[in-house]
Design a protein around this motif. Structure first.
Motif, PDB file in Angstrom:
ATOM      1  N   VAL A 219       0.867  -1.183   0.000  1.00  0.00           N
ATOM      2  CA  VAL A 219       0.000   0.000   0.000  1.00  0.00           C
ATOM      3  C   VAL A 219       0.898   1.226   0.000  1.00  0.00           C
ATOM      4  N   ASN A 220       0.865   2.007  -1.076  1.00  0.00           N
ATOM      5  CA  ASN A 220       1.734   3.176  -1.198  1.00  0.00           C
ATOM      6  C   ASN A 220       1.453   4.165  -0.081  1.00  0.00           C
ATOM      7  N   SER A 221       2.524   4.673   0.512  1.00  0.00           N
ATOM      8  CA  SER A 221       2.302   5.512   1.679  1.00  0.00           C
ATOM      9  C   SER A 221       3.293   6.654   1.831  1.00  0.00           C
ATOM     10  N   MET A 222       4.548   6.479   1.392  1.00  0.00           N
ATOM     11  CA  MET A 222       5.605   7.414   1.772  1.00  0.00           C
ATOM     12  C   MET A 222       6.574   7.665   0.623  1.00  0.00           C
ATOM     13  N   ILE A 223       7.242   8.821   0.679  1.00  0.00           N
ATOM     14  CA  ILE A 223       8.307   9.141  -0.272  1.00  0.00           C
ATOM     15  C   ILE A 223       9.426   9.875   0.456  1.00  0.00           C
ATOM     16  N   ILE A 224      10.588   9.879  -0.180  1.00  0.00           N
ATOM     17  CA  ILE A 224      11.666  10.777   0.218  1.00  0.00           C
ATOM     18  C   ILE A 224      11.829  11.788  -0.898  1.00  0.00           C
ATOM     19  N   THR A 225      11.970  13.053  -0.537  1.00  0.00           N
ATOM     20  CA  THR A 225      12.160  14.099  -1.534  1.00  0.00           C
ATOM     21  C   THR A 225      13.451  14.851  -1.249  1.00  0.00           C
ATOM     22  N   MET A 226      13.933  15.574  -2.239  1.00  0.00           N
ATOM     23  CA  MET A 226      15.146  16.369  -2.084  1.00  0.00           C
ATOM     24  C   MET A 226      14.792  17.732  -1.534  1.00  0.00           C
ATOM     25  N   GLY A 227      15.796  18.421  -1.033  1.00  0.00           N
ATOM     26  CA  GLY A 227      15.570  19.777  -0.550  1.00  0.00           C
ATOM     27  C   GLY A 227      15.609  19.836   0.957  1.00  0.00           C
ATOM     28  N   GLY A 228      15.240  21.006   1.483  1.00  0.00           N
ATOM     29  CA  GLY A 228      15.328  21.246   2.910  1.00  0.00           C
ATOM     30  C   GLY A 228      14.278  20.531   3.710  1.00  0.00           C
ATOM     31  N   SER A 229      13.156  20.196   3.102  1.00  0.00           N
ATOM     32  CA  SER A 229      12.105  19.501   3.828  1.00  0.00           C
ATOM     33  C   SER A 229      11.567  18.384   2.959  1.00  0.00           C
ATOM     34  N   GLY A 231       8.221  16.720   1.915  1.00  0.00           N
ATOM     35  CA  GLY A 231       6.783  16.853   1.989  1.00  0.00           C
ATOM     36  C   GLY A 231       6.180  16.994   0.627  1.00  0.00           C
ATOM     37  N   GLU A 232       5.037  17.663   0.553  1.00  0.00           N
ATOM     38  CA  GLU A 232       4.280  17.690  -0.671  1.00  0.00           C
ATOM     39  C   GLU A 232       4.800  18.709  -1.683  1.00  0.00           C
ATOM     40  N   GLY A 233       5.689  19.594  -1.275  1.00  0.00           N
ATOM     41  CA  GLY A 233       6.140  20.629  -2.185  1.00  0.00           C
ATOM     42  C   GLY A 233       7.082  20.136  -3.257  1.00  0.00           C
ATOM     43  N   THR A 234       7.675  18.985  -3.063  1.00  0.00           N
ATOM     44  CA  THR A 234       8.605  18.449  -4.044  1.00  0.00           C
ATOM     45  C   THR A 234       8.124  17.097  -4.511  1.00  0.00           C
ATOM     46  N   GLY A 235       8.643  16.657  -5.650  1.00  0.00           N
ATOM     47  CA  GLY A 235       8.075  15.485  -6.291  1.00  0.00           C
ATOM     48  C   GLY A 235       8.919  14.241  -6.164  1.00  0.00           C
ATOM     49  N   ASN A 236       8.560  13.273  -6.965  1.00  0.00           N
ATOM     50  CA  ASN A 236       9.169  11.950  -6.921  1.00  0.00           C
ATOM     51  C   ASN A 236      10.614  11.987  -7.395  1.00  0.00           C
ATOM     52  N   ILE A 237      11.488  11.305  -6.647  1.00  0.00           N
ATOM     53  CA  ILE A 237      12.883  11.157  -7.069  1.00  0.00           C
ATOM     54  C   ILE A 237      13.245   9.680  -7.152  1.00  0.00           C
ATOM     55  N   GLY A 238      12.216   8.837  -7.266  1.00  0.00           N
ATOM     56  CA  GLY A 238      12.467   7.413  -7.407  1.00  0.00           C
ATOM     57  C   GLY A 238      12.639   6.682  -6.093  1.00  0.00           C
ATOM     58  N   LEU A 239      12.232   7.317  -4.981  1.00  0.00           N
ATOM     59  CA  LEU A 239      12.328   6.692  -3.670  1.00  0.00           C
ATOM     60  C   LEU A 239      10.952   6.697  -3.017  1.00  0.00           C
ATOM     61  N   GLY A 240      10.166   5.682  -3.351  1.00  0.00           N
ATOM     62  CA  GLY A 240       8.835   5.542  -2.781  1.00  0.00           C
ATOM     63  C   GLY A 240       8.762   4.282  -1.932  1.00  0.00           C
ATOM     64  N   PHE A 241       7.838   4.289  -0.958  1.00  0.00           N
ATOM     65  CA  PHE A 241       7.765   3.181  -0.012  1.00  0.00           C
ATOM     66  C   PHE A 241       6.317   2.747   0.172  1.00  0.00           C
ATOM     67  N   ALA A 242       6.127   1.438   0.259  1.00  0.00           N
ATOM     68  CA  ALA A 242       4.800   0.857   0.410  1.00  0.00           C
ATOM     69  C   ALA A 242       4.773  -0.075   1.609  1.00  0.00           C
ATOM     70  N   ILE A 243       3.638  -0.074   2.313  1.00  0.00           N
ATOM     71  CA  ILE A 243       3.425  -0.998   3.427  1.00  0.00           C
ATOM     72  C   ILE A 243       3.269  -2.399   2.836  1.00  0.00           C
ATOM     73  N   PRO A 244       4.090  -3.364   3.228  1.00  0.00           N
ATOM     74  CA  PRO A 244       4.019  -4.699   2.622  1.00  0.00           C
ATOM     75  C   PRO A 244       2.660  -5.352   2.833  1.00  0.00           C
ATOM     76  N   SER A 245       2.232  -6.128   1.848  1.00  0.00           N
ATOM     77  CA  SER A 245       0.932  -6.787   1.941  1.00  0.00           C
ATOM     78  C   SER A 245       0.881  -7.779   3.096  1.00  0.00           C
ATOM     79  N   SER A 246       2.031  -8.358   3.471  1.00  0.00           N
ATOM     80  CA  SER A 246       2.040  -9.307   4.577  1.00  0.00           C
ATOM     81  C   SER A 246       1.553  -8.664   5.860  1.00  0.00           C
ATOM     82  N   GLU A 247       1.888  -7.390   6.053  1.00  0.00           N
ATOM     83  CA  GLU A 247       1.387  -6.656   7.217  1.00  0.00           C
ATOM     84  C   GLU A 247       0.009  -6.077   6.948  1.00  0.00           C
ATOM     85  N   ALA A 248      -0.169  -5.505   5.766  1.00  0.00           N
ATOM     86  CA  ALA A 248      -1.435  -4.834   5.457  1.00  0.00           C
ATOM     87  C   ALA A 248      -2.613  -5.785   5.546  1.00  0.00           C
ATOM     88  N   GLN A 249      -2.479  -6.977   4.983  1.00  0.00           N
ATOM     89  CA  GLN A 249      -3.600  -7.915   4.991  1.00  0.00           C
ATOM     90  C   GLN A 249      -3.995  -8.296   6.409  1.00  0.00           C
TER      91      GLN A 249
END
Length: 354
Positions: A219-229, A231-249
């Motif tokens: 389940v998509n949930s989190m990202i890392i972005t570049m810059g000082g913070s 959050g939502e002000g910056t976009g995808n840099i290829g580092l996205g994180f999802a809650i594994p289905s083994s836990e989610a289910q």
């Protein structure tokens, strides 16, 4: 940003969620029956046909079961994504539903159909929530795959409405498994996530990550972005994180059954900002719960846990993530340091909230 072996990542509410890929089937000894894959939606009759095991084919067949989650009030901004599972329930992130629940939640299917929704159950610690639809339409429920069978390099697909762009499809691979992350947020716990380079942006929150068979592996949930913070002000840099289905289910099933999600607990408070390698128990009276698992195993304030069974512990956050893979009642071996000496002990894990 790395912090003592644990990544601190930003949650990504603000638009629609992404859809995440299902796991490939595991092989066994001898001849196994061929995996026919999950039941999926038929593609629109007017659309050019694509093979069901291609990116386009999976997107055609899974998209009808992915929904946009917004507010019933036109003055409330933000939102996220979710996906329909068996029983016409919708799975999403808690940080999506909690922001919308007070004013009312409305979901929109890919064909434009609308339905109001209510929260069946939510678990801020795992950042998961389950919604019940008032007016569901007939779509094929998505199935959970086995995230334990995912390996680096497996292809995955994300579908959702990043930055409000509904129906967006992105494709990538699993970049890493068991990535320890510590989401920003007061109530969100630490856990091991699936890392993907499929483009995920604000608005992808709560959507599924699927493989080429269309099963949900995260389940998509989190990202890392570049810059000082981060959050939502910056976009995808290829580092996205999802809650594994083994836990989610597991969490989703307990929420539907109106049972609170419980996690393994050691009965001690950790200094999550300590630069010391290992999980440092806060050096204050009361940091070890009297009568709890740690107390029974002889641990004291100031002790530094360095191994859980055979796995090295680099930080308090990492130990908390490791405990998410365990169950209350499990017996584990801990190695810890005290006054320069190394001690090994066995401990029976308790449950959160005990």
């Amino acid at each position: 940003m790395a912090l003592s072996g644990m990544l601190v990542v930003a949650l990504i509410a603000g638009g629609a969620g992404g859809l995440v890929g299902a796991t490939a089937s595991s092989s066994g000894d001898g001849e196994a029956a061929p995996d026919q894959g999950p039941q999926m939606n038929e593609p629109p009759p007017e659309a050019p046909q694509r093979d069901p095991d291609t990116i386009a084919g999976v997107a055609q067949r899974v998209s009808p079961s992915v929904v946009y989650i917004g507010s019933a009030s036109p003055v409330i901004p933000g939102g996220g994504s979710g996906f329909v599972i068996e029983g016409d329930y919708v799975v999403t992130n808690d940080h999506v539903s909690s922001e919308l629940e007070e004013a009312g939640i409305r979901i929109e299917y890919s064909d434009g159909s609308l339905s109001d929704a209510t929260v069946v159950g939510a678990d801020p610690t795992s950042d998961l929530a389950v919604l019940a639809l008032e007016d569901p339409i007939d779509v094929e429920p998505l199935e959970f795959g086995d995230s334990e069978e995912v390996i680096v390099g497996d292809e995955v697909i994300a579908i959702g409405a990043p930055l409000g762009l509904a129906g967006t499809v992105t494709q990538g691979i699993i970049s890493a498994t068991d990535r320890p992350v510590s989401p920003e947020g007061e109530d969100v716990g630490q856990f091991y996530a699936l890392q993907t380079d499929a483009a995920i942006n604000p608005g992808n929150s709560g959507g599924p990550l699927v493989d080429l068979q269309g099963r949900v592996i995260g389940v998509n949930s989190m990202i890392i972005t570049m810059g000082g913070s981060m959050g939502e002000g910056t976009g995808n840099i290829g580092l996205g994180f999802a809650i594994p289905s083994s836990e989610a289910q597991t969490v989703v099933e307990r929420l539907i059954e109106n049972e609170g999600a419980t996690y393994a607990d050691i009965g001690a408070e950790f200094d999550l900002s300590s630069p010391t390698a290992g999980a440092v128990i806060v050096d204050e009276p009361g940091a070890v719960e009297r009568g709890g698992p740690a107390d029974g195993a002889g641990l004291e304030p100031g002790d530094v846990i360095t191994f859980l069974d055979t796995r090295r512990v680099n930080s308090g956050q990492e130990l908390l993530a490791m405990l998410r893979d365990r169950s209350p009642g499990d017996e584990v071996e801990l190695v810890y340091r005290r006054d320069g000496e190394t001690v090994t002990t066995d401990i029976v894990l308790g449950a959160s909230g005990d």
